[in-house]
Design an enzyme around this catalytic site. Structure first.
Site, PDB file in Angstrom:
ATOM      1  N   ARG A 127     -15.035  17.181  34.754  1.00  0.00           N
ATOM      2  CA  ARG A 127     -15.915  18.185  34.138  1.00  0.00           C
ATOM      3  C   ARG A 127     -16.787  17.261  33.256  1.00  0.00           C
ATOM      4  O   ARG A 127     -16.499  16.440  32.578  1.00  0.00           O
ATOM      5  CB  ARG A 127     -15.034  19.168  32.939  1.00  0.00           C
ATOM      6  CG  ARG A 127     -15.819  19.945  31.953  1.00  0.00           C
ATOM      7  CD  ARG A 127     -15.189  20.760  31.588  1.00  0.00           C
ATOM      8  NE  ARG A 127     -13.691  20.529  30.842  1.00  0.00           N
ATOM      9  CZ  ARG A 127     -12.929  21.536  30.372  1.00  0.00           C
ATOM     10  NH1 ARG A 127     -13.217  22.943  30.303  1.00  0.00           N
ATOM     11  NH2 ARG A 127     -11.932  21.172  29.588  1.00  0.00           N
ATOM     12  N   ARG A 160     -15.227  15.885  27.888  1.00  0.00           N
ATOM     13  CA  ARG A 160     -14.494  16.321  26.594  1.00  0.00           C
ATOM     14  C   ARG A 160     -13.513  15.334  26.563  1.00  0.00           C
ATOM     15  O   ARG A 160     -12.817  14.923  27.210  1.00  0.00           O
ATOM     16  CB  ARG A 160     -13.649  17.628  26.975  1.00  0.00           C
ATOM     17  CG  ARG A 160     -14.737  18.808  25.954  1.00  0.00           C
ATOM     18  CD  ARG A 160     -14.458  20.200  26.568  1.00  0.00           C
ATOM     19  NE  ARG A 160     -13.058  20.595  26.340  1.00  0.00           N
ATOM     20  CZ  ARG A 160     -12.327  21.737  26.591  1.00  0.00           C
ATOM     21  NH1 ARG A 160     -13.364  22.846  27.114  1.00  0.00           N
ATOM     22  NH2 ARG A 160     -11.155  22.048  26.306  1.00  0.00           N
TER      23      ARG A 160
HETATM   24  P1  AP5 Z   1     -13.811  25.729  32.988  1.00  0.00           P
HETATM   25  O1  AP5 Z   1     -14.485  26.989  33.341  1.00  0.00           O
HETATM   26  O2  AP5 Z   1     -14.408  24.977  31.747  1.00  0.00           O
HETATM   27  O3  AP5 Z   1     -12.331  25.997  32.650  1.00  0.00           O
HETATM   28  P2  AP5 Z   1     -11.416  26.585  31.596  1.00  0.00           P
HETATM   29  O4  AP5 Z   1     -10.053  27.460  32.309  1.00  0.00           O
HETATM   30  O5  AP5 Z   1     -12.205  27.267  30.659  1.00  0.00           O
HETATM   31  O6  AP5 Z   1     -10.751  25.280  31.076  1.00  0.00           O
HETATM   32  P3  AP5 Z   1     -10.526  24.631  29.581  1.00  0.00           P
HETATM   33  O7  AP5 Z   1     -10.239  23.251  29.726  1.00  0.00           O
HETATM   34  O8  AP5 Z   1     -11.868  24.833  28.704  1.00  0.00           O
HETATM   35  O9  AP5 Z   1      -9.431  25.753  29.053  1.00  0.00           O
HETATM   36  P4  AP5 Z   1      -8.417  25.370  27.835  1.00  0.00           P
HETATM   37  O10 AP5 Z   1      -7.740  26.816  27.726  1.00  0.00           O
HETATM   38  O11 AP5 Z   1      -7.510  24.261  28.117  1.00  0.00           O
HETATM   39  O12 AP5 Z   1      -9.409  24.946  26.589  1.00  0.00           O
HETATM   40  P5  AP5 Z   1     -10.099  25.566  25.469  1.00  0.00           P
HETATM   41  O13 AP5 Z   1     -11.391  25.307  25.291  1.00  0.00           O
HETATM   42  O14 AP5 Z   1      -9.809  27.041  25.676  1.00  0.00           O
HETATM   43  O15 AP5 Z   1     -13.829  24.840  34.199  1.00  0.00           O
HETATM   44  C1  AP5 Z   1     -13.427  23.541  34.201  1.00  0.00           C
HETATM   45  C2  AP5 Z   1     -14.142  22.624  35.128  1.00  0.00           C
HETATM   46  O16 AP5 Z   1     -13.950  23.107  36.449  1.00  0.00           O
HETATM   47  C3  AP5 Z   1     -15.466  22.731  34.656  1.00  0.00           C
HETATM   48  O17 AP5 Z   1     -16.170  21.316  35.027  1.00  0.00           O
HETATM   49  C4  AP5 Z   1     -16.331  23.548  36.017  1.00  0.00           C
HETATM   50  O18 AP5 Z   1     -17.394  23.298  36.212  1.00  0.00           O
HETATM   51  C5  AP5 Z   1     -15.212  23.516  37.158  1.00  0.00           C
HETATM   52  N1  AP5 Z   1     -14.862  24.641  37.717  1.00  0.00           N
HETATM   53  C6  AP5 Z   1     -14.643  25.919  37.079  1.00  0.00           C
HETATM   54  N2  AP5 Z   1     -14.345  27.004  37.940  1.00  0.00           N
HETATM   55  C7  AP5 Z   1     -14.137  26.132  39.183  1.00  0.00           C
HETATM   56  C8  AP5 Z   1     -13.932  26.801  40.555  1.00  0.00           C
HETATM   57  N3  AP5 Z   1     -13.640  27.911  40.620  1.00  0.00           N
HETATM   58  N4  AP5 Z   1     -14.061  26.003  41.474  1.00  0.00           N
HETATM   59  C9  AP5 Z   1     -14.410  24.777  41.269  1.00  0.00           C
HETATM   60  N5  AP5 Z   1     -14.977  24.068  40.138  1.00  0.00           N
HETATM   61  C10 AP5 Z   1     -14.595  24.933  38.925  1.00  0.00           C
HETATM   62  O19 AP5 Z   1      -9.277  25.032  24.129  1.00  0.00           O
HETATM   63  C11 AP5 Z   1      -9.069  23.923  23.849  1.00  0.00           C
HETATM   64  C12 AP5 Z   1      -8.377  23.523  22.540  1.00  0.00           C
HETATM   65  O20 AP5 Z   1      -8.399  24.417  21.666  1.00  0.00           O
HETATM   66  C13 AP5 Z   1      -6.623  23.754  22.984  1.00  0.00           C
HETATM   67  O21 AP5 Z   1      -6.306  22.674  23.704  1.00  0.00           O
HETATM   68  C14 AP5 Z   1      -6.025  23.789  21.518  1.00  0.00           C
HETATM   69  O22 AP5 Z   1      -5.806  22.798  20.997  1.00  0.00           O
HETATM   70  C15 AP5 Z   1      -7.467  24.704  20.992  1.00  0.00           C
HETATM   71  N6  AP5 Z   1      -7.155  26.160  21.201  1.00  0.00           N
HETATM   72  C16 AP5 Z   1      -8.095  26.921  21.750  1.00  0.00           C
HETATM   73  N7  AP5 Z   1      -7.673  28.296  21.903  1.00  0.00           N
HETATM   74  C17 AP5 Z   1      -6.490  28.226  21.149  1.00  0.00           C
HETATM   75  C18 AP5 Z   1      -5.465  29.266  20.837  1.00  0.00           C
HETATM   76  N8  AP5 Z   1      -5.530  30.494  21.182  1.00  0.00           N
HETATM   77  N9  AP5 Z   1      -4.302  28.820  19.956  1.00  0.00           N
HETATM   78  C19 AP5 Z   1      -4.246  27.856  19.685  1.00  0.00           C
HETATM   79  N10 AP5 Z   1      -5.309  26.717  20.121  1.00  0.00           N
HETATM   80  C20 AP5 Z   1      -6.153  26.761  20.595  1.00  0.00           C
END
Ligand code: AP5
Length: 218
Positions: A127, A160
């Site tokens: 990513r 990231r």
């Molecule tokens: P992407 O679409 O970015 O995937 P994602 O599921 O959104 O992954 P994240 O890593 O953003 O999810 P996450 O839940 O861990 O993190 P968040 O930001 O919410 O795709 C990933 C990659 O794959 C990209 O490069 C894309 O181009 C590629 N891709 C996508 N789809 C594809 C496909 N179908 N085929 C091939 N390639 C593909 O959270 C981050 C941090 O914030 C957490 O760790 C935590 O510390 C905090 N946080 C967030 N929400 C909470 C909460 N509710 N409670 C407590 N802490 C929280």
């Protein structure tokens, strides 16, 4: 239509949310994006959240629940919302239900993007995100036109901080320990729909879109 996108890190929640919100005119509420913005702006909340995020831990419920419920109660111009990355444990789910109930709202559907750990790891290691506008690319699966440069605004693309291999391992463990329990929670409520998150972007969108279309008919 009020929807939750549920799935492990790298399932493609953010990627799908972007196109779904454009197509179905619902508001995108991403806790990851909101927290990253707070960290970048150096707000009090951002200062508190930063270390948890960098370690791959969940940010404390009190901070995240307050942030989401405030956002929902402010309302949107759209006929519904898409929650991306929230809730992530049963406490958050229960607090969300309570907050929605107070506003005479409810969740209509939870879309579970069932994704294998190998796929998550491959996606997160490749990513690349834009330092300025946050646009999301993948070195192999969704490459920018020019390597290292954002197609949308021309700024630099970086990895990231929480996509470091050790942090990804931690995030996947946290998902297994805390978030996965929500699958049963929403199954019991009768609103869980499952799709394969391992599919490519277009195939996954096609499958998710069917559920959106069905839901908009009810
Ligand atoms: P992407 O679409 O970015 O995937 P994602 O599921 O959104 O992954 P994240 O890593 O953003 O999810 P996450 O839940 O861990 O993190 P968040 O930001 O919410 O795709 C990933 C990659 O794959 C990209 O490069 C894309 O181009 C590629 N891709 C996508 N789809 C594809 C496909 N179908 N085929 C091939 N390639 C593909 O959270 C981050 C941090 O914030 C957490 O760790 C935590 O510390 C905090 N946080 C967030 N929400 C909470 C909460 N509710 N409670 C407590 N802490 C929280």
């Amino acid at each position: 239509m009020n929807v939750v996108l549920l799935g492990p890190p790298g399932a493609g929640k953010g990627t799908q949310a972007k196109v779904l919100c454009e197509e179905f005119k619902v508001a995108h509420i991403s806790t990851g994006d909101m927290l990253r913005e707070a960290v970048a702006r150096g707000t009090e909340m951002g200062k508190k959240a930063k270390a948890y995020m960098e370690r791959g831990d969940l940010v404390p419920d009190k901070i995240v629940v307050g942030m989401v419920t405030e956002r929902i109660s402010r309302g949107t111009d759209s006929p519904g919302f898409l929650l991306d990355g929230f809730p992530r444990n049963k406490k958050q789910a229960a607090e969300l239900d309570e907050a929605l109930g107070k506003e005479n709202k409810k969740l209509d559907m939870v879309l579970y993007l069932k994704t294998s750990p190998q796929v998550s790891i491959e996606r997160l290691s490749g990513r690349r995100v834009c330092v300025k506008c946050g646009a999301n690319f993948h070195a192999k699966n969704m490459p920018p036109r020019e390597a290292g440069i954002c197609d949308d605004c021309g700024e630099k693309l970086i990895s990231r901080v929480d996509d470091e291999p050790e942090t990804v391992k931690k995030r996947l463990l946290v998902y297994e320990d805390e978030t996965k329990t929500l699958i049963q929670y929403y199954k019991t409520m009768g609103i869980l729909k499952e799709v394969s998150g391992d599919l490519n972007v277009g195939e996954l969108f096609r499958d998710i879109k069917k559920f959106f279309q069905l839901e908009s008919l009810t």
